[in-house]
Design an enzyme around this catalytic site. Sequence first.
Site, mmCIF file in Angstrom:
data_model
loop_
_atom_site.group_PDB
_atom_site.id
_atom_site.type_symbol
_atom_site.label_atom_id
_atom_site.label_comp_id
_atom_site.label_asym_id
_atom_site.label_seq_id
_atom_site.Cartn_x
_atom_site.Cartn_y
_atom_site.Cartn_z
ATOM 1 N N LYS A 111 0.813 -1.221 0.000
ATOM 2 C CA LYS A 111 0.000 0.000 0.000
ATOM 3 C C LYS A 111 0.845 1.268 0.000
ATOM 4 C CE LYS A 111 -4.003 -2.008 2.353
ATOM 5 N NZ LYS A 111 -4.905 -1.917 3.525
ATOM 6 N N LYS A 192 -7.306 -11.898 -3.961
ATOM 7 C CA LYS A 192 -8.422 -12.158 -3.063
ATOM 8 C C LYS A 192 -9.587 -11.223 -3.364
ATOM 9 C CE LYS A 192 -7.379 -9.035 0.778
ATOM 10 N NZ LYS A 192 -7.350 -8.906 2.239
ATOM 11 N N LYS A 195 -13.325 -5.324 -1.498
ATOM 12 C CA LYS A 195 -14.042 -4.122 -1.923
ATOM 13 C C LYS A 195 -13.081 -2.999 -2.276
ATOM 14 C CE LYS A 195 -17.875 -3.205 -1.942
ATOM 15 N NZ LYS A 195 -18.918 -3.220 -2.993
#
Length: 325
Positions: A111, A192, A195
């Site tokens: 990230k 995976k 959302k």
Amino acid sequence: MQRVLSGVQPSGDFHLGNYIGAFRQWVADQESHDAFYCVVDLHALTEGIDPAYLRQKTFEAVRNLLAIGLDPKVSTIFVQSQVPEHPRLSWLLECTATMGELRRMTQFKAKGRSQESSRVGLFTYPVLMAADILLYKANRVPVGDDQRQHLELARELAQRFNNRYGELFVVPEAAIPAVGARVLDLQHPERKMSKSVESPLGTIGVLDDPDEIDRKVKKAVTDTDGEVRYAPDEKPGLANLLSLLAVATGRTPQDVAAGYTRYGDLKRDLAEALVDLLRPVRERAASLAAEPVVVEEVLRAGAARAHEIASVTYAQAAEAMGLLA
């Protein structure tokens, strides 16, 4: 009775991966453990989330935890920021952790690609997660497979603190279900279900209506050879569908595969099984949406109970490190 604790972010709607990988285990654990479950809104701040959206999603997350079957009569359900000992203990643990440990966290590497402009909270996120766990002296922590590394850090920090300052923290154990722990995206089975990834057809929400579930399953990616067998490395898309039907019906993926010769039949039965699996969640969520006062009462009671436990642990940790009472 052993204590179990886990948390979920409020920054996205719950999906099938959450439900199978975590929430069903949470519901089962509350019957046999002293259960603590929190919505980790402080963690969501690392994403730069809109304040109004965060408040809305935090409330909806609590409502949906009740919808998936958590019972506030036997579980402590609370919001992380409403228990101030979480960031307070996090600072004590930040003074116990090392830069090297945090740099090795794979989620930060993923990230925080532009690390110079990344928020500091993204880097220290795993320490706050450790504080979330250690405050309640939890024995078991149900986590997704992608959170296993963070749980290992919490274990290491607990052991290090205990060695330096005296036995205080319980060293927690991870609880990861053998089947369905990593539910994959229906359109991109190399990753995976999430959302946070833009893949509307690849993600099934726990509140999706039956027609939407059926549409997404029918469009799920498989492969071209047409042979139904469970081979995750060779046929990840098909293996994901087999795993989902196995979880929904209480079988193994290999047993499920033996009953099919065509992908279409498998997808039809999977859609029906998932609709049945999620129907009680949709119905409870609709009922709770009409009575927001129920959620508000759960939040008040949960924060009071969590604070009762957390304040004692924090005071013990602070004293052990030399802070004045």
